[in-house]
Design a protein around this motif. Structure first.
Motif, PDB file in Angstrom:
ATOM      1  N   CYS A  50       0.957  -1.290  -0.434  1.00  0.00           N
ATOM      2  CA  CYS A  50       0.282   0.018  -0.210  1.00  0.00           C
ATOM      3  C   CYS A  50       0.788   0.954   0.434  1.00  0.00           C
ATOM      4  N   ILE A  51       0.620   2.398  -0.136  1.00  0.00           N
ATOM      5  CA  ILE A  51       0.687   3.309  -0.645  1.00  0.00           C
ATOM      6  C   ILE A  51      -0.097   4.335  -0.508  1.00  0.00           C
ATOM      7  N   ASN A  52       0.372   5.494   0.367  1.00  0.00           N
ATOM      8  CA  ASN A  52      -0.332   6.805   1.308  1.00  0.00           C
ATOM      9  C   ASN A  52      -1.106   7.604  -0.098  1.00  0.00           C
ATOM     10  N   ALA A  53      -1.610   8.977  -0.272  1.00  0.00           N
ATOM     11  CA  ALA A  53      -2.104   9.491  -1.076  1.00  0.00           C
ATOM     12  C   ALA A  53      -0.636  10.372  -1.339  1.00  0.00           C
ATOM     13  N   PRO A  54       0.311  11.290  -0.426  1.00  0.00           N
ATOM     14  CA  PRO A  54       0.987  11.673  -0.803  1.00  0.00           C
ATOM     15  C   PRO A  54       2.372  11.177  -2.002  1.00  0.00           C
ATOM     16  N   GLY A  55       2.310   9.570  -1.948  1.00  0.00           N
ATOM     17  CA  GLY A  55       3.404   9.094  -2.141  1.00  0.00           C
ATOM     18  C   GLY A  55       4.315   8.976  -1.447  1.00  0.00           C
ATOM     19  N   GLY A  56       4.780   8.880  -0.471  1.00  0.00           N
ATOM     20  CA  GLY A  56       6.287   9.090   0.554  1.00  0.00           C
ATOM     21  C   GLY A  56       5.766   8.213   1.945  1.00  0.00           C
ATOM     22  N   SER A  57       4.778   6.758   1.651  1.00  0.00           N
ATOM     23  CA  SER A  57       4.624   6.063   2.870  1.00  0.00           C
ATOM     24  C   SER A  57       4.248   4.601   2.462  1.00  0.00           C
ATOM     25  N   THR A  58       5.277   4.102   2.348  1.00  0.00           N
ATOM     26  CA  THR A  58       4.487   2.593   1.456  1.00  0.00           C
ATOM     27  C   THR A  58       4.600   1.875   2.610  1.00  0.00           C
ATOM     28  N   GLU A  59       4.532  -0.008   2.571  1.00  0.00           N
ATOM     29  CA  GLU A  59       4.031  -1.043   2.847  1.00  0.00           C
ATOM     30  C   GLU A  59       3.866  -2.143   2.605  1.00  0.00           C
ATOM     31  N   TYR A  60       4.229  -2.803   3.267  1.00  0.00           N
ATOM     32  CA  TYR A  60       4.620  -4.382   2.375  1.00  0.00           C
ATOM     33  C   TYR A  60       4.981  -5.334   2.516  1.00  0.00           C
ATOM     34  N   VAL A  61       4.119  -6.625   2.564  1.00  0.00           N
ATOM     35  CA  VAL A  61       3.249  -7.897   3.514  1.00  0.00           C
ATOM     36  C   VAL A  61       5.451  -8.875   2.930  1.00  0.00           C
ATOM     37  N   ASP A  62       5.026  -9.191   4.292  1.00  0.00           N
ATOM     38  CA  ASP A  62       6.761  -9.784   4.453  1.00  0.00           C
ATOM     39  C   ASP A  62       6.638 -10.381   3.323  1.00  0.00           C
ATOM     40  N   SER A  63       6.257 -11.259   3.028  1.00  0.00           N
ATOM     41  CA  SER A  63       6.505 -12.147   1.166  1.00  0.00           C
ATOM     42  C   SER A  63       6.554 -12.134   0.209  1.00  0.00           C
ATOM     43  N   VAL A  64       6.049 -10.306   0.422  1.00  0.00           N
ATOM     44  CA  VAL A  64       7.660  -9.482  -0.909  1.00  0.00           C
ATOM     45  C   VAL A  64       8.111  -7.995  -0.491  1.00  0.00           C
ATOM     46  N   LYS A  65       8.773  -8.019   0.231  1.00  0.00           N
ATOM     47  CA  LYS A  65       9.200  -7.379   0.918  1.00  0.00           C
ATOM     48  C   LYS A  65      11.142  -7.715   0.069  1.00  0.00           C
ATOM     49  N   GLY A  66      11.676  -6.787  -0.373  1.00  0.00           N
ATOM     50  CA  GLY A  66      12.606  -6.578  -1.266  1.00  0.00           C
ATOM     51  C   GLY A  66      12.068  -7.370  -3.062  1.00  0.00           C
ATOM     52  N   ARG A  67      11.328  -7.766  -2.923  1.00  0.00           N
ATOM     53  CA  ARG A  67      10.696  -8.400  -4.531  1.00  0.00           C
ATOM     54  C   ARG A  67       9.523  -6.848  -4.646  1.00  0.00           C
ATOM     55  N   PHE A  68       8.498  -5.945  -4.648  1.00  0.00           N
ATOM     56  CA  PHE A  68       7.868  -5.835  -5.356  1.00  0.00           C
ATOM     57  C   PHE A  68       8.025  -4.516  -4.827  1.00  0.00           C
ATOM     58  N   THR A  69       7.666  -3.341  -5.644  1.00  0.00           N
ATOM     59  CA  THR A  69       7.766  -2.049  -5.337  1.00  0.00           C
ATOM     60  C   THR A  69       6.752  -1.216  -5.804  1.00  0.00           C
ATOM     61  N   VAL A  70       6.135  -0.153  -4.727  1.00  0.00           N
ATOM     62  CA  VAL A  70       5.169   0.674  -4.851  1.00  0.00           C
ATOM     63  C   VAL A  70       5.231   1.840  -5.431  1.00  0.00           C
ATOM     64  N   SER A  71       4.258   2.546  -6.278  1.00  0.00           N
ATOM     65  CA  SER A  71       5.200   3.634  -6.233  1.00  0.00           C
ATOM     66  C   SER A  71       4.174   4.692  -7.505  1.00  0.00           C
ATOM     67  N   ARG A  72       4.299   5.679  -7.737  1.00  0.00           N
ATOM     68  CA  ARG A  72       2.677   6.085  -7.616  1.00  0.00           C
ATOM     69  C   ARG A  72       3.114   7.840  -8.387  1.00  0.00           C
ATOM     70  N   ASP A  73       2.460   8.415 -10.072  1.00  0.00           N
ATOM     71  CA  ASP A  73       2.582   9.501  -9.843  1.00  0.00           C
ATOM     72  C   ASP A  73       1.857  10.689  -9.976  1.00  0.00           C
ATOM     73  N   HIS A  74       1.405  11.913  -9.620  1.00  0.00           N
ATOM     74  CA  HIS A  74      -0.244  12.352  -9.132  1.00  0.00           C
ATOM     75  C   HIS A  74       0.463  12.984 -11.279  1.00  0.00           C
ATOM     76  N   VAL A  75       0.713  12.885 -11.603  1.00  0.00           N
ATOM     77  CA  VAL A  75       0.697  13.840 -12.909  1.00  0.00           C
ATOM     78  C   VAL A  75      -0.030  13.145 -13.850  1.00  0.00           C
ATOM     79  N   LYS A  76       0.518  11.962 -13.993  1.00  0.00           N
ATOM     80  CA  LYS A  76       0.379  10.661 -14.672  1.00  0.00           C
ATOM     81  C   LYS A  76      -1.391   9.800 -14.223  1.00  0.00           C
ATOM     82  N   ASN A  77      -1.382  10.416 -12.705  1.00  0.00           N
ATOM     83  CA  ASN A  77      -2.368   9.711 -12.487  1.00  0.00           C
ATOM     84  C   ASN A  77      -2.116   7.868 -12.579  1.00  0.00           C
ATOM     85  N   MET A  78      -1.084   7.562 -11.847  1.00  0.00           N
ATOM     86  CA  MET A  78      -0.921   6.006 -11.499  1.00  0.00           C
ATOM     87  C   MET A  78      -0.578   5.978 -10.683  1.00  0.00           C
ATOM     88  N   VAL A  79      -0.328   4.312 -10.404  1.00  0.00           N
ATOM     89  CA  VAL A  79      -0.032   3.643  -9.681  1.00  0.00           C
ATOM     90  C   VAL A  79       0.563   2.135 -10.298  1.00  0.00           C
TER      91      VAL A  79
END
Length: 128
Positions: A50-79
């Protein structure tokens, strides 16, 4: 009305990579906390990241830590959910979910009941 749309699923071999995308119509995602969930038949929907609205805080379940990355771009309206070193256990239907504001991110970002808007899901299959 906000509508969430995911894309980017597919079939890959173990060790491969996929990037899932999430966007919206009707309203932008900018002011919404976002979470990625996945579900396999017979099991409950599981929060992955998960990622908060501004994009500065992210969380990962243990099973995906180090392998998955969540990010977002407000200008592109993409996560995005970048998934590397995929394993067969990562197989499932992946959902992008948006919550009103940021409350969900800090109240328990893997609680499906805190998310108001859900995409249709995109299938990820990891197999040899």
């Amino acid at each position: 009305q906000l509508q969430v749309v995911e894309s980017g699923g597919g079939s890959v071999q173990p060790g491969g990579s996929l990037t899932l995308s999430c966007t919206s119509s009707g309203r932008p995602l900018e002011y919404h906390a976002i979470a990625w969930f996945r579900q396999v038949p017979g099991k409950e929907r599981e929060g992955v990241s998960c990622i908060n609205a501004p994009g500065g805080s992210t969380e990962y379940v243990d099973s995906v830590k180090g392998r998955f990355t969540v990010s977002r771009d407000h200008v592109k309206n993409m996560v995005w959910l970048q998934m590397n070193s995929l394993k067969p256990d990562d197989t499932g239907v992946y959902y992008c979910a948006a919550a009103e504001g940021d409350y969900a991110h800090y109240a328990g970002c893997y609680r499906p009941d805190l998310y108001n808007y859900w995409g249709q899901g995109t299938q990820v299959t990891v197999s040899a």
